[in-house]
Design a protein around this motif. Structure first.
Motif, PDB file in Angstrom:
ATOM      1  N   VAL A   1       8.346  -8.045  -8.755  1.00 47.87           N
ATOM      2  CA  VAL A   1       7.756  -6.728  -8.973  1.00 47.87           C
ATOM      3  C   VAL A   1       6.980  -6.335  -7.722  1.00 47.87           C
ATOM      4  O   VAL A   1       6.449  -7.195  -7.021  1.00 47.87           O
ATOM      5  CB  VAL A   1       6.828  -6.699 -10.205  1.00 47.87           C
ATOM      6  N   ILE A   2       6.951  -5.051  -7.437  1.00 44.55           N
ATOM      7  CA  ILE A   2       6.242  -4.533  -6.265  1.00 44.55           C
ATOM      8  C   ILE A   2       5.115  -3.650  -6.767  1.00 44.55           C
ATOM      9  O   ILE A   2       5.350  -2.677  -7.496  1.00 44.55           O
ATOM     10  CB  ILE A   2       7.187  -3.740  -5.342  1.00 44.55           C
ATOM     11  N   ILE A   3       3.892  -3.989  -6.390  1.00 46.37           N
ATOM     12  CA  ILE A   3       2.714  -3.339  -6.937  1.00 46.37           C
ATOM     13  C   ILE A   3       1.926  -2.653  -5.825  1.00 46.37           C
ATOM     14  O   ILE A   3       1.499  -3.300  -4.854  1.00 46.37           O
ATOM     15  CB  ILE A   3       1.804  -4.360  -7.649  1.00 46.37           C
ATOM     16  N   ASN A   4       1.733  -1.347  -5.964  1.00 46.07           N
ATOM     17  CA  ASN A   4       0.967  -0.576  -4.990  1.00 46.07           C
ATOM     18  C   ASN A   4      -0.528  -0.728  -5.293  1.00 46.07           C
ATOM     19  O   ASN A   4      -0.985  -0.356  -6.369  1.00 46.07           O
ATOM     20  CB  ASN A   4       1.381   0.898  -5.045  1.00 46.07           C
TER      21      ASN A   4
ATOM     22  N   PRO B   1      -8.813  -3.118  -8.289  1.00 40.86           N
ATOM     23  CA  PRO B   1      -8.031  -4.351  -8.475  1.00 40.86           C
ATOM     24  C   PRO B   1      -7.902  -4.803  -9.921  1.00 40.86           C
ATOM     25  O   PRO B   1      -6.840  -5.276 -10.337  1.00 40.86           O
ATOM     26  CB  PRO B   1      -8.801  -5.372  -7.629  1.00 40.86           C
ATOM     27  N   GLU B   2      -8.965  -4.617 -10.720  1.00 41.71           N
ATOM     28  CA  GLU B   2      -8.932  -5.097 -12.102  1.00 41.71           C
ATOM     29  C   GLU B   2      -7.979  -4.295 -12.985  1.00 41.71           C
ATOM     30  O   GLU B   2      -7.638  -4.731 -14.100  1.00 41.71           O
ATOM     31  CB  GLU B   2     -10.333  -5.067 -12.714  1.00 41.71           C
ATOM     32  N   PHE B   3      -7.518  -3.132 -12.514  1.00 42.66           N
ATOM     33  CA  PHE B   3      -6.591  -2.315 -13.294  1.00 42.66           C
ATOM     34  C   PHE B   3      -5.129  -2.501 -12.886  1.00 42.66           C
ATOM     35  O   PHE B   3      -4.226  -1.926 -13.491  1.00 42.66           O
ATOM     36  CB  PHE B   3      -6.960  -0.835 -13.177  1.00 42.66           C
ATOM     37  N   LEU B   4      -4.886  -3.292 -11.861  1.00 38.79           N
ATOM     38  CA  LEU B   4      -3.523  -3.483 -11.366  1.00 38.79           C
ATOM     39  C   LEU B   4      -2.645  -4.233 -12.366  1.00 38.79           C
ATOM     40  O   LEU B   4      -1.419  -4.123 -12.330  1.00 38.79           O
ATOM     41  CB  LEU B   4      -3.540  -4.240 -10.034  1.00 38.79           C
ATOM     42  N   ILE B   5      -3.257  -4.975 -13.268  1.00 37.98           N
ATOM     43  CA  ILE B   5      -2.490  -5.773 -14.218  1.00 37.98           C
ATOM     44  C   ILE B   5      -1.587  -4.904 -15.085  1.00 37.98           C
ATOM     45  O   ILE B   5      -0.495  -5.339 -15.503  1.00 37.98           O
ATOM     46  CB  ILE B   5      -3.445  -6.625 -15.103  1.00 37.98           C
ATOM     47  N   LYS B   6      -1.997  -3.670 -15.374  1.00 36.99           N
ATOM     48  CA  LYS B   6      -1.162  -2.777 -16.181  1.00 36.99           C
ATOM     49  C   LYS B   6       0.204  -2.592 -15.534  1.00 36.99           C
ATOM     50  O   LYS B   6       1.243  -2.664 -16.206  1.00 36.99           O
ATOM     51  CB  LYS B   6      -1.831  -1.413 -16.362  1.00 36.99           C
ATOM     52  N   THR B   7       0.217  -2.356 -14.231  1.00 32.36           N
ATOM     53  CA  THR B   7       1.471  -2.149 -13.523  1.00 32.36           C
ATOM     54  C   THR B   7       2.296  -3.426 -13.490  1.00 32.36           C
ATOM     55  O   THR B   7       3.526  -3.390 -13.610  1.00 32.36           O
ATOM     56  CB  THR B   7       1.217  -1.647 -12.094  1.00 32.36           C
ATOM     57  N   VAL B   8       1.631  -4.563 -13.328  1.00 30.36           N
ATOM     58  CA  VAL B   8       2.345  -5.844 -13.325  1.00 30.36           C
ATOM     59  C   VAL B   8       3.047  -6.055 -14.666  1.00 30.36           C
ATOM     60  O   VAL B   8       4.220  -6.446 -14.719  1.00 30.36           O
ATOM     61  CB  VAL B   8       1.383  -7.014 -13.038  1.00 30.36           C
TER      62      VAL B   8
ATOM     63  N   LYS C   1       0.828  -1.207   0.000  1.00 30.23           N
ATOM     64  CA  LYS C   1       0.000   0.000   0.000  1.00 30.23           C
ATOM     65  C   LYS C   1       0.861   1.255   0.000  1.00 30.23           C
ATOM     66  O   LYS C   1       0.346   2.361   0.111  1.00 30.23           O
ATOM     67  CB  LYS C   1      -0.916   0.015   1.227  1.00 30.23           C
ATOM     68  N   TYR C   2       2.174   1.057  -0.155  1.00 35.52           N
ATOM     69  CA  TYR C   2       3.093   2.184   0.015  1.00 35.52           C
ATOM     70  C   TYR C   2       4.080   2.308  -1.141  1.00 35.52           C
ATOM     71  O   TYR C   2       4.213   1.428  -1.975  1.00 35.52           O
ATOM     72  CB  TYR C   2       3.832   2.031   1.343  1.00 35.52           C
ATOM     73  N   GLY C   3       4.751   3.454  -1.167  1.00 30.83           N
ATOM     74  CA  GLY C   3       5.730   3.709  -2.209  1.00 30.83           C
ATOM     75  C   GLY C   3       5.086   4.185  -3.489  1.00 30.83           C
ATOM     76  O   GLY C   3       3.954   4.681  -3.503  1.00 30.83           O
ATOM     77  N   THR C   4       5.800   4.039  -4.602  1.00 23.87           N
ATOM     78  CA  THR C   4       5.291   4.430  -5.912  1.00 23.87           C
ATOM     79  C   THR C   4       4.270   3.402  -6.389  1.00 23.87           C
ATOM     80  O   THR C   4       4.025   2.395  -5.736  1.00 23.87           O
ATOM     81  CB  THR C   4       6.442   4.520  -6.923  1.00 23.87           C
ATOM     82  N   GLN C   5       3.706   3.652  -7.559  1.00 28.15           N
ATOM     83  CA  GLN C   5       2.696   2.742  -8.099  1.00 28.15           C
ATOM     84  C   GLN C   5       3.274   1.362  -8.363  1.00 28.15           C
ATOM     85  O   GLN C   5       2.589   0.344  -8.209  1.00 28.15           O
ATOM     86  CB  GLN C   5       2.111   3.314  -9.386  1.00 28.15           C
TER      87      GLN C   5
END
Length: 213
Positions: free
Chosen positions: A119-122, A128-135, A106-110
């Motif tokens: 990989v670290i995902i904020n 939740p369904e949009f987190l895949i872009k960052t992954v 829940k912390y740091g950059t996106q």
């Protein structure tokens, strides 16, 4: 079977580490206009120790939130893993990503990445369904980071290369991030030489804010 196996990590200890790591590069993040999140009560690293960080993290830690994000990412990854594998194999000179560890925070950059395969995902403030872009974005970083270091490619040029790969392979499905104007010099290089990463990186090493050769 998932083409690139994925596993997840989230716990209080990893959250404390994420907060500390963010505080360690706070000046760089601010200088480069990165948005980031920290526990309420922490504005900088002054007079902050690990025990204080842990207490603040524990106060807001909700296991269910991470589990919901995990389920959403896993579902999306099942639909994207095969394409990511093909991209990886097609990128001439890329590091082959045979597995992926996703650390939820829940912390740091996106998002960020830790070679060779994490990989670290904020998950804060993003459905939740949009987190895949960052992954996907951070996974591509893992595939090219060894060449980024070898050719000393500047930060924003590196980010643009990853965005260009995503934009091409995902047919402009995702919005590209803002970068300084001088970085766009990499676009023509990318278009001419993709998917030859080595040639792209050789020429990308000459693209910089003070020297646009």
């Amino acid at each position: 079977m998932i083409a690139i196996p994925i596993k997840f990590q989230f716990n209080i200890e990893s959250e404390v580490r994420r907060v500390k790591d963010t505080l360690d590069i706070l000046e760089w993040l601010t200088k480069n206009n990165y948005r980031f999140s920290l526990p309420n009560g922490i504005k900088d690293h002054k007079n902050i120790n690990i025990e204080m960080i842990k207490k603040l993290v524990e106060n807001k830690y909700d296991q269910k939130t991470y589990q919901i994000a995990e389920s959403a990412i896993l579902k999306s990854w099942k639909g994207n893993s095969e394409l990511m594998k093909k991209i990886n194999q097609n990128l001439d000179g890329s590091y082959m990503l045979d597995e992926l560890t996703v650390v939820l925070t829940k912390y740091g950059t996106q998002g960020s990445y830790v070679i060779p395969n994490s990989v670290i995902i904020n998950i804060s403030n993003i459905p939740p369904e949009f987190l895949i872009k960052t992954v996907i974005h951070e996974s591509l970083h893992l595939m090219i980071e060894h060449l980024i270091k070898k050719y000393s490619v500047e930060h924003w040029v590196k980010e643009r290369i990853v965005d260009l790969i995503m934009d091409l392979e995902y047919k402009s499905r995702f919005k590209m991030q803002s970068v300084p104007d001088w970085v766009f010099a990499i676009d023509a290089i990318f278009k001419e030489h993709y998917p030859n990463l080595i040639l792209i990186m050789e020429k990308a090493s000459k693209v910089s804010s003070g020297d646009k050769k």
